[in-house]
Design a protein around this motif. Structure first.
Motif: not given
Length: 294
Positions: A160-162, A164-176
Motif C-alpha cells: 500500500y505504501t509503495a 501511494g494509496h490514500g490509506f495504509e495498513l498499520r498496527r494499532a491497539a495490539g491489532g491491525w
C-alpha cells in the motif's frame, strides 16, 4: 466262623479296598418307574436307561458343560480357533476390557491457503472490521498458522505504501486496521465534520492529554496540573470510552485513571510509547514555572 477266619476275611477286604478318587467313574442312569415294577423285572424288560453301544460318545459329550469361553471341567479359557460364545453368535457386540478406550482418529488440519488467496482474504476482513483485529484472531478465522499472518500483513502494508494509496495498513491497539494517510487528513476532516463542531472540548482534550502522559494518575493530580477541577471532564471521558479506572492509589485510596484501547485506536497508535515527546512543546522556563506553583 472262628476268630482266625474272621481276621483273614477282614485282611482280604482291606487289601481289595480302592480309594474313592481312584475308582472308575460310573454313569448313573435316570430314575425309571419300570424298575420298581416287579412284573417288568420278571419279564426281563431291557434297561432303557442304559446307553446303546454307539451312543456312548454322544452321552459323554452331552454331559460336558457348555459354558461360554470354557473347555472341559476345569473352567480354563477356550483355546484359540474355537467357536465364539452364544452371545457373540447371536449378534451381541463384544464388550471391551475395562480400562481400554477406543481411539478415534484426530481431525485433519486445514490445508494451507495459497499466498494470493490468503492476501485477498485478509484484505476483505480488514475492510469490514470496526476495531483493530489481532493476528491470532485472523489465524483462527482463516484456519491458518499464526506464523503466516504477520509476514503477509507486513507485505500488504508495504505494498500500500509503495503504491501511494490514500490509506495504509498499520498496527494499532495490539491489532491491525486500515487508516487514511495523514497527508489526506484535511479532505477526510472536511468530509466527516461537514460543519459539525469538534466532539471534545478544549478542557476535555487537555485532560485527556494529562491522562495519556501521566497515567496512571488520580483526579486530584490532574486537577493540580490543569489548575481547575476536572471531575466533570473525567466523567465525560469515561462515558465516551477514552479513559477508564485502573485501580486505586496505595497511600490515599484514590481512583487511578488511564487511557483505553479506543484512545489508541482513534489516534492510530499501537502503544502509548508511540506518543510524541512533550519536550519540544514545553516553554524554556518550565522549571521556574514549576517552582512558582509550589
Amino acid at each position: 466262623m472262628s476268630d482266625e477266619q474272621r481276621r483273614e476275611s477282614l485282611a482280604d477286604q482291606a487289601a481289595a479296598w480302592v480309594p474313592p478318587w481312584e475308582r472308575p467313574r460310573q454313569h448313573t442312569p435316570p430314575h425309571d418307574d419300570t424298575a420298581d415294577d416287579p412284573r417288568a423285572a420278571a419279564e426281563g424288560a431291557p434297561d432303557l436307561a442304559a446307553p446303546a453301544p454307539g451312543e456312548a460318545g454322544e452321552s459323554a459329550e452331552a454331559e460336558e458343560p457348555a459354558g461360554a469361553g470354557e473347555s472341559g471341567e476345569t473352567g480354563e479359557p477356550a483355546a484359540a480357533g474355537e467357536p465364539a460364545a452364544a452371545g457373540e453368535a447371536a449378534g451381541v457386540p463384544e464388550r471391551q476390557p475395562a480400562g481400554r478406550r477406543r481411539v478415534t482418529a484426530a481431525p485433519e488440519p486445514a490445508p494451507e491457503l495459497p499466498d494470493a488467496e490468503l492476501r485477498g482474504a485478509l484484505e476483505a476482513i480488514l475492510l469490514v472490521v470496526d476495531e483493530p483485529v489481532s493476528e491470532l484472531v485472523l489465524a483462527q478465522v482463516l484456519q491458518q498458522p499464526v506464523e503466516r499472518i504477520g509476514p503477509v500483513l507486513d507485505e500488504i502494508a508495504a505494498g500500500y505504501t509503495a503504491a501511494g494509496h490514500g490509506f495504509e495498513l498499520r498496527r494499532a491497539a495490539g491489532g491491525w486496521r486500515l487508516y487514511t494517510r495523514p497527508e489526506y487528513a484535511t479532505y477526510v476532516e472536511r468530509f466527516v465534520l461537514d460543519g459539525q463542531s469538534v466532539r471534545l472540548t478544549q478542557a476535555a482534550l487537555e485532560t485527556l492529554a494529562v491522562v495519556a502522559y501521566k497515567q496512571p494518575v488520580t483526579r486530584s493530580r490532574i486537577s493540580a496540573i490543569r489548575g481547575v477541577n476536572c471531575d466533570g471532564v473525567i466523567r465525560t471521558l469515561v462515558t465516551r470510552g477514552l479513559v477508564e479506572e485502573c485501580g486505586t492509589e496505595q497511600d490515599s485510596g484514590a481512583f487511578l485513571y488511564r487511557t483505553t484501547t479506543l484512545f489508541l485506536e482513534k489516534l492510530g497508535l499501537n502503544t502509548v510509547d508511540e506518543l510524541p515527546p512533550l519536550a519540544p512543546f514545553l516553554p524554556d522556563d518550565v522549571e521556574e514555572l514549576a517552582d512558582a506553583t509550589r
